[in-house]
Design a protein around this motif. Sequence first.
Motif, mmCIF file in Angstrom:
data_model
loop_
_atom_site.group_PDB
_atom_site.id
_atom_site.type_symbol
_atom_site.label_atom_id
_atom_site.label_comp_id
_atom_site.label_asym_id
_atom_site.label_seq_id
_atom_site.Cartn_x
_atom_site.Cartn_y
_atom_site.Cartn_z
ATOM 1 N N LEU A 57 23.029 -22.865 48.595
ATOM 2 C CA LEU A 57 21.678 -23.366 48.347
ATOM 3 C C LEU A 57 21.081 -22.693 47.122
ATOM 4 N N LEU A 58 21.255 -21.384 47.031
ATOM 5 C CA LEU A 58 20.721 -20.627 45.911
ATOM 6 C C LEU A 58 21.391 -21.015 44.594
ATOM 7 N N ALA A 59 22.722 -21.111 44.606
ATOM 8 C CA ALA A 59 23.464 -21.423 43.383
ATOM 9 C C ALA A 59 23.177 -22.841 42.887
ATOM 10 N N GLU A 60 22.986 -23.783 43.817
ATOM 11 C CA GLU A 60 22.792 -25.176 43.430
ATOM 12 C C GLU A 60 21.344 -25.520 43.109
ATOM 13 N N HIS A 61 20.401 -24.890 43.801
ATOM 14 C CA HIS A 61 19.007 -25.321 43.677
ATOM 15 C C HIS A 61 18.028 -24.191 43.335
ATOM 16 N N GLY A 62 18.494 -22.965 43.245
ATOM 17 C CA GLY A 62 17.608 -21.865 42.897
ATOM 18 C C GLY A 62 16.818 -21.349 44.082
ATOM 19 N N PRO A 63 16.097 -20.248 43.895
ATOM 20 C CA PRO A 63 15.371 -19.639 45.021
ATOM 21 C C PRO A 63 14.278 -20.518 45.594
ATOM 22 N N GLN A 64 13.827 -21.509 44.837
ATOM 23 C CA GLN A 64 12.792 -22.412 45.336
ATOM 24 C C GLN A 64 13.245 -23.160 46.591
ATOM 25 N N ALA A 65 14.564 -23.251 46.790
ATOM 26 C CA ALA A 65 15.085 -24.011 47.929
ATOM 27 C C ALA A 65 15.293 -23.173 49.180
ATOM 28 N N LEU A 66 14.985 -21.887 49.127
ATOM 29 C CA LEU A 66 15.283 -21.008 50.261
ATOM 30 C C LEU A 66 14.492 -21.355 51.516
ATOM 31 N N ASP A 67 13.411 -22.121 51.361
ATOM 32 C CA ASP A 67 12.652 -22.507 52.556
ATOM 33 C C ASP A 67 13.438 -23.461 53.446
ATOM 34 N N ARG A 68 14.575 -23.946 52.965
ATOM 35 C CA ARG A 68 15.412 -24.839 53.784
ATOM 36 C C ARG A 68 16.276 -24.050 54.772
ATOM 37 N N LEU A 69 16.383 -22.754 54.593
ATOM 38 C CA LEU A 69 17.185 -21.936 55.501
ATOM 39 C C LEU A 69 16.460 -21.756 56.828
ATOM 40 N N GLN A 70 17.151 -22.004 57.929
ATOM 41 C CA GLN A 70 16.611 -21.749 59.260
ATOM 42 C C GLN A 70 17.424 -20.624 59.892
ATOM 43 N N GLY A 71 16.747 -19.541 60.179
ATOM 44 C CA GLY A 71 17.456 -18.414 60.763
ATOM 45 C C GLY A 71 16.752 -17.114 60.472
ATOM 46 N N MET A 72 17.507 -16.046 60.583
ATOM 47 C CA MET A 72 16.994 -14.710 60.295
ATOM 48 C C MET A 72 17.890 -14.123 59.211
ATOM 49 N N TRP A 73 17.288 -13.676 58.091
ATOM 50 C CA TRP A 73 18.138 -13.267 56.983
ATOM 51 C C TRP A 73 17.359 -12.468 55.942
ATOM 52 N N ALA A 74 18.090 -11.630 55.234
ATOM 53 C CA ALA A 74 17.615 -10.978 54.011
ATOM 54 C C ALA A 74 18.810 -10.959 53.073
ATOM 55 N N LEU A 75 18.592 -11.243 51.795
ATOM 56 C CA LEU A 75 19.720 -11.347 50.881
ATOM 57 C C LEU A 75 19.383 -10.812 49.504
ATOM 58 N N CYS A 76 20.445 -10.439 48.777
ATOM 59 C CA CYS A 76 20.373 -10.109 47.358
ATOM 60 C C CYS A 76 21.547 -10.799 46.681
ATOM 61 N N ALA A 77 21.291 -11.458 45.557
ATOM 62 C CA ALA A 77 22.331 -12.205 44.854
ATOM 63 C C ALA A 77 22.161 -12.025 43.356
ATOM 64 N N ALA A 78 23.274 -12.158 42.625
ATOM 65 C CA ALA A 78 23.229 -11.911 41.181
ATOM 66 C C ALA A 78 24.345 -12.651 40.476
ATOM 67 N N THR A 79 24.211 -12.773 39.151
ATOM 68 C CA THR A 79 25.261 -13.330 38.300
ATOM 69 C C THR A 79 25.582 -12.323 37.201
ATOM 70 N N PRO A 80 26.765 -12.436 36.580
ATOM 71 C CA PRO A 80 27.140 -11.486 35.530
ATOM 72 C C PRO A 80 26.225 -11.513 34.308
ATOM 73 N N ASP A 81 25.525 -12.642 34.093
ATOM 74 C CA ASP A 81 24.660 -12.716 32.911
ATOM 75 C C ASP A 81 23.266 -12.139 33.151
ATOM 76 N N GLY A 82 23.050 -11.500 34.298
ATOM 77 C CA GLY A 82 21.803 -10.770 34.511
ATOM 78 C C GLY A 82 20.792 -11.423 35.416
ATOM 79 N N ARG A 83 21.105 -12.599 35.967
ATOM 80 C CA ARG A 83 20.169 -13.187 36.931
ATOM 81 C C ARG A 83 20.266 -12.426 38.255
ATOM 82 N N PHE A 84 19.130 -12.310 38.944
ATOM 83 C CA PHE A 84 19.092 -11.556 40.205
ATOM 84 C C PHE A 84 18.016 -12.153 41.093
#
Length: 498
Positions: free
Chosen positions: A104-131
């Motif tokens: 969801l994050l890779a395809e649609h960005g953090p704006q789409a995280l409201d589609r997740l149903q559950g309990m979670w905390a995450l950290c994600a990054a790319t080699p070009d400096g996105r976090f």
Amino acid sequence: MCGIVAWFSSSPGPELPETGREMLNRIVHRGPDESGQAPVGDKTWLGHNRLSIVGLADGAQPLAGPRGWAMVCNGEIYNDAQLRKSLRQYRFGTGSDNESALALLAEHGPQALDRLQGMWALCAATPDGRFVAARDRLGIKPLYWAETDGTVLFASEMRAFPIEVQPLVAAFPPGCWWTPEDGLVRFAEAVTPAEVDARDTERRTREVLVDSVLRHLMADVEVGVFLSGGLDSSVVAAVAAQEYARRGARLKTFSVGTEDSPDLAAAREVARFLGTDHHEAVFDTAQAIDVVDDVVASVESFDAGLIRSAVPNWFLAELASRHVKAVLTGEGADELFAGYGYYHEQHPAPGALRRELVRTVGLLHGLNLQRCDRVTMAHGLEARVPFLDTAVVTHAMSLPDEVKVLGPDGVEKSHLRRAFTGWLPGSILWRRKLEFGSGSGAEDLLTPYWERRVSDADLSANRDAQVRSKEELSYYRAFRRALPRIRPRSVLTRFAVA
């Protein structure tokens, strides 16, 4: 369930990878099955301690995604199957439910995280400096952060942070994501109003809860239930036991208390009625006092009410961890259906009850959910909270106040009780609420013990520590031994939300 650590730095130094590894080592209890870590480009490092629940064979983290994305996640995504169907363009490489969050994050960005149903905390990054760092809307799963010298550190528990950074540690706010470019952005509120059909609300309440419990049983391992003998955990156990019977198996239930505690007796009655494989943990004063330091260090709080319930919870989690790797609990029902007496005593005006319920649901992440997560994870056990599923919260908080007021006999949560008529013995269905610290017998042991051992003069001399009782002063001292530089009652973020 797991423990995560991450850092993002615009100018990383050679000491940061070692700092990350040391932080990860301090929370190895959260994921005793395996550990993974990796740099992502030259600005980010991700670390993960894993407790294997879903995707046992291929769910190791950090998870890798397209365009260099990598992610560590602590949690369960209960709509994983639905997300996979909607993300057909994404090539999933594992059976881990957490991968749907990465997709969801890779395809649609953090704006789409409201589609997740559950309990979670995450950290994600790319080699070009996105976090991206983010946390579920209720803060069911913990995440803390601190910024120092241009570096932002993240971890599942406060004890993970280096001692010199502890004064800067704050709770990452629920329902938010953070990027270096945009700062902190809210993507979801704890409570979202919805229209409720006024007809047959008890049937709808039952349906939404049954559906949630069934989804929370999603696992590749056996799932048990914490059973106090109160209404909330008994409802969860009743639904889960029925599902396990359908599978040709017996649900495992677990209860705790002192020898003659009311919770133990009530839990036995429920277990007999449901036919569960029931297990008990019995403790006395000496055992309770002996674990206080460990409990306070794990819960990372010195609130007397919280610790009083966390002590029996400690023995309960220790017992359950010998039999299962995940349990369901009744957390959140009182805040959704007005189970505490003060709701009705202090908020009788129209609309006032709902406002107070919304407020307390929003505070759960720093109180009961913090206790629930830490005490179970201290024993490598995952706790799941079906009452706090997004669909259940939305439904319950949309019910009118009139549904949640005290019944004619003064019993709280009459609506929820009526919704599950026939599912439990009448004596349990209409058993009056006892808070866990009282029902388990812990309050009768702990409060008098500390009252005898702390003087009035000692309490007066420590008022600046924000303690409210002799018992709380004792827990505050244990808190200081475990976390000498953490700011007391550190539940608010220092970072502004956009």
